[in-house]
Design an enzyme around this catalytic site. Sequence first.
Site, PDB file in Angstrom:
ATOM      1  N   HIS A 267       0.993  -1.206   0.136  1.00  0.00           N
ATOM      2  CA  HIS A 267       0.488   0.095  -0.242  1.00  0.00           C
ATOM      3  C   HIS A 267       1.242   1.118  -0.307  1.00  0.00           C
ATOM      4  O   HIS A 267       1.051   1.641  -0.735  1.00  0.00           O
ATOM      5  CB  HIS A 267      -0.621  -0.294   1.519  1.00  0.00           C
ATOM      6  CG  HIS A 267      -1.630   1.404   1.331  1.00  0.00           C
ATOM      7  ND1 HIS A 267      -3.367   0.971   1.086  1.00  0.00           N
ATOM      8  CD2 HIS A 267      -0.913   2.350   1.666  1.00  0.00           C
ATOM      9  CE1 HIS A 267      -3.762   2.277   1.342  1.00  0.00           C
ATOM     10  NE2 HIS A 267      -3.192   2.758   1.382  1.00  0.00           N
ATOM     11  N   GLU A 268       1.371   1.452   0.890  1.00  0.00           N
ATOM     12  CA  GLU A 268       2.693   2.723   1.258  1.00  0.00           C
ATOM     13  C   GLU A 268       3.537   2.248  -0.439  1.00  0.00           C
ATOM     14  O   GLU A 268       4.173   3.345  -0.413  1.00  0.00           O
ATOM     15  CB  GLU A 268       3.096   2.182   2.472  1.00  0.00           C
ATOM     16  CG  GLU A 268       2.382   2.539   3.444  1.00  0.00           C
ATOM     17  CD  GLU A 268       1.755   3.708   3.712  1.00  0.00           C
ATOM     18  OE1 GLU A 268       2.070   4.835   3.125  1.00  0.00           O
ATOM     19  OE2 GLU A 268       0.477   3.401   4.033  1.00  0.00           O
ATOM     20  N   HIS A 271       2.030   4.758  -2.860  1.00  0.00           N
ATOM     21  CA  HIS A 271       1.865   5.474  -3.145  1.00  0.00           C
ATOM     22  C   HIS A 271       3.137   6.536  -2.469  1.00  0.00           C
ATOM     23  O   HIS A 271       3.333   7.844  -3.352  1.00  0.00           O
ATOM     24  CB  HIS A 271       1.508   6.208  -1.074  1.00  0.00           C
ATOM     25  CG  HIS A 271       0.468   6.035  -0.881  1.00  0.00           C
ATOM     26  ND1 HIS A 271      -0.381   7.153  -1.444  1.00  0.00           N
ATOM     27  CD2 HIS A 271      -0.170   5.549   0.097  1.00  0.00           C
ATOM     28  CE1 HIS A 271      -1.719   7.174  -0.675  1.00  0.00           C
ATOM     29  NE2 HIS A 271      -1.499   5.981   0.538  1.00  0.00           N
ATOM     30  N   GLU A 297      -4.275   7.596  -3.433  1.00  0.00           N
ATOM     31  CA  GLU A 297      -5.182   6.855  -2.318  1.00  0.00           C
ATOM     32  C   GLU A 297      -5.333   5.767  -3.693  1.00  0.00           C
ATOM     33  O   GLU A 297      -5.230   4.322  -3.220  1.00  0.00           O
ATOM     34  CB  GLU A 297      -6.531   7.219  -1.282  1.00  0.00           C
ATOM     35  CG  GLU A 297      -6.680   5.750  -0.628  1.00  0.00           C
ATOM     36  CD  GLU A 297      -5.887   5.413   0.658  1.00  0.00           C
ATOM     37  OE1 GLU A 297      -4.805   7.016   0.482  1.00  0.00           O
ATOM     38  OE2 GLU A 297      -6.072   4.810   1.470  1.00  0.00           O
TER      39      GLU A 297
END
Lengths: 503, 503
Positions: A267-268, A271, A297
């Site tokens: 997830h990160e 980003h 997001e």
Amino acid sequence: MSLKKTEAAFHEHMKKLSAYEQAIGLMHWDARTGAPKKGADQRSEVLGLLSTELFKLKTSEETGEYIHTLLESGAENTVSSITTKATEELKKEYDRSKKIPEDEFKEYSVLTSKTESVWEEAKENNDFETFQPYLEKIVDFNRKFAEYWGYEGHPYNALIEDYEPGMTVDKLDDVFGRLRNGLIPLVEGVTSSPHKPDTSFLFEHFPKEKQRAFSLDILEQMTYDFKAGRLDETVHPFAIGLNPNDVRVTTKYDENDFRTAVFGTIHEGGHALYEQNLSEKLEGTVLCDGTSMGIHESQSLFYENFVGRNRSFWERNYDLLKSYSNGQFDDVALDRFYHAINEAKPSLIRIEADEMTYSLHIILRYEMEKALISGDLQVKDLPRVWNEKMEEYLGVTPPNNSKGVLQDVHWSFGAFGYFPSYALGYIYAAQLKNAMLKDIPTFDDHCLRGELAPIKEWLTENVHQHGRMKKPEEILKDATGEGVNPVHLLTYLKEKYKGLYQF
Amino acid sequence: MSLKKTEAAFHEHMKKLSAYEQAIGLMHWDARTGAPKKGADQRSEVLGLLSTELFKLKTSEETGEYIHTLLESGAENTVSSITTKATEELKKEYDRSKKIPEDEFKEYSVLTSKTESVWEEAKENNDFETFQPYLEKIVDFNRKFAEYWGYEGHPYNALIEDYEPGMTVDKLDDVFGRLRNGLIPLVEGVTSSPHKPDTSFLFEHFPKEKQRAFSLDILEQMTYDFKAGRLDETVHPFAIGLNPNDVRVTTKYDENDFRTAVFGTIHEGGHALYEQNLSEKLEGTVLCDGTSMGIHESQSLFYENFVGRNRSFWERNYDLLKSYSNGQFDDVALDRFYHAINEAKPSLIRIEADEMTYSLHIILRYEMEKALISGDLQVKDLPRVWNEKMEEYLGVTPPNNSKGVLQDVHWSFGAFGYFPSYALGYIYAAQLKNAMLKDIPTFDDHCLRGELAPIKEWLTENVHQHGRMKKPEEILKDATGEGVNPVHLLTYLKEKYKGLYQF
């Protein structure tokens, strides 16, 4: 001064703003990764002082003059499009700050900073009553701000603008309404299905160092550039881009649940890929950043869900994961593993929710925020309404407010209008995936071979590079040919979960 | 504004200065420990921008007015002694910066930043000629600055003032002269002694992680507070105090020579203890810092040499070191080990010199700096004079300029007056040790038992806590009853090395 000279001076000015942002960013990163505990108070004070300096600079007469000069009629023929766009972005923030009377802004800053610790205690003690008067004041301030800032239609529109420029209540009501109506039967489907996954094997001991090694491998696979980044441990994971050449990922290791680190890192990492691949042309300007919370997001959720929860991805990586583990997967076939990491079931806590039920947690918050700002809902009624909606959408009722209305920090620091970005990001991600498939029909093969570069390149081409040069809706329309549309997400979820849960 | 109000505002002003210093400090630490390589250029730019902002603040009209008001005759009866002292310290910097014409300062900044990279290449290519014209300009600037700033006696006094306030050429000539004359026969003594240590066992493979574990143990023993600090790896080790609650140590691991990390860590740990134990009362003021380079160095050298090269310290820690090593010390008795880590012999490179010969490297640099500033020595003659002095003091001649006059970075960024602090620190340390022994005659027992708290407490009482409230000479006189005096260092070295080398 000639316009060209003003433009050059403006870029120097932005570099200074960026220098403050980078210093502040690094201090935040440091505070949340390895800074000595005893230094925490001093760090907060220093961050407060430098943030104030940055705010002063952004709202200074100097900034005002650049805005005035560079946005004068005809100026856009002389200066670059980057300059014009950057000036417009700064003007938004400048105008907004000027519209709030200074003493009110100060009072509000003190209030929110105080309320965050009130919230922390209230959550700990399951004590909504203590929190209530603070939250009431914060809601009142936000209603006032909306009036100061101005809006068309619903006052909540003035608040969303900070997080998702161009988004409105009308659009959200439509999109979230359709999403909610599509999701509720799916929730019922998985809830009543007898084909639930066995997840017991997920919770065995997986040493931290091995989890880290696997996380590094996956980031590498994602084409995260370690020469322009690093991976550290933290309590509440985040990614932070100081500039495109220094974008740091953090993760958290739960030795009894490897999923925290694996999916958190992916997830990160999503980003981080956004921030690492912003166009060089934007460096040192205010445009060198994600264009909205929702689009940001969309990048993290794209990787977490469409890559990280993809069967092909695990066909590629399951053996690798096994090789780092202490044998917990030895008797678990890939299909069982795949279903287990894609378990969907109603739950109480947003940040622990699965990809299917997650959006319902958001929609419920959105509906309440909107009603608080319009005055249709009172703060004192929040706990009741929260629980009713949880029951209606997810079929579960929080046993107490700590696990209900008090669970999130956002409202305590006044972030009204922020929550929608989480679900929007997910809707955007599904739209991007759908569009990407037309260009890269072999998407799954890439996951299977661990060759994720074409996926990153597509996202860079369509999303990353543009930074704030394009508004969220422009990004979306140019990449997918349509505005925000929940159909693709619903189709994806329906197909996937009807298959897994056989309903 | 009343004087009391001005005083309060002045303290807020200093907190702002401190916020910049801390941000800049953290960015330096980060750049030298784990920042992503690709971000290096951006980091330099950001550091440049924020340093400029800090400089502007320090030399702003606002600062000028505080100085003016708070140092007015009689003000000291109303404001605290901390305020008066802090104002005086800021005034020094303020006045100095105002005395240099702005365009000259700018030109000098550009020159020194350029010269640093010229030096780097010159050193690499053994090419003094390319470096020479740059260094000539830097010397000229420094001679001019000395005139702008003003001085009594020798112009070099104006330059030392930046690093060791109150120190003068007269004092240095006397002190360094006596030290040099005492050291030269000692160097001859060890050089001609047949009792040289066997050092071969020092250079075996000692894994980095084990060296780190030992380093942590030793820092703990030194009473370094890990809740207010951390240990990281770097190329050129340093300690940095952002504030007393956040003081970081860095070290370097050479897997074929454990001494680099061990003595490096102890050295930086000594610096760190100074910064961790500054009085709380000074926090947020410009006084919350070491009082001079020399006093700072006295703390690092105290621990490195009087603790870390002490026989009792190794009686305590040799077995511990052995337990981390791969067996390289198994057949080495403590006495052999002790002599090996206290090997003294003339060498070419300052930073590799042992505790006995080290000061001669410094004295030689001091003598040349002084002559450059007075005009008695020309830059072009530096290589020749350097080599002559090396032969005279240490009996060795550099085979080339890279290993001679080009070895240090200091001159390339204009740090004239800095070198003396290294030897002064060592002289101070020996004086402090001598004074400490009167209060703590059981010094060696403490080392033997690994209970170093009383040593730290004595140093905190006499040195650390005062920060810049006391000038270096005051620190020294209050702690030892005398001014700078090389006798104690000479006595220590004579006793120790006559014993080890039996001459």
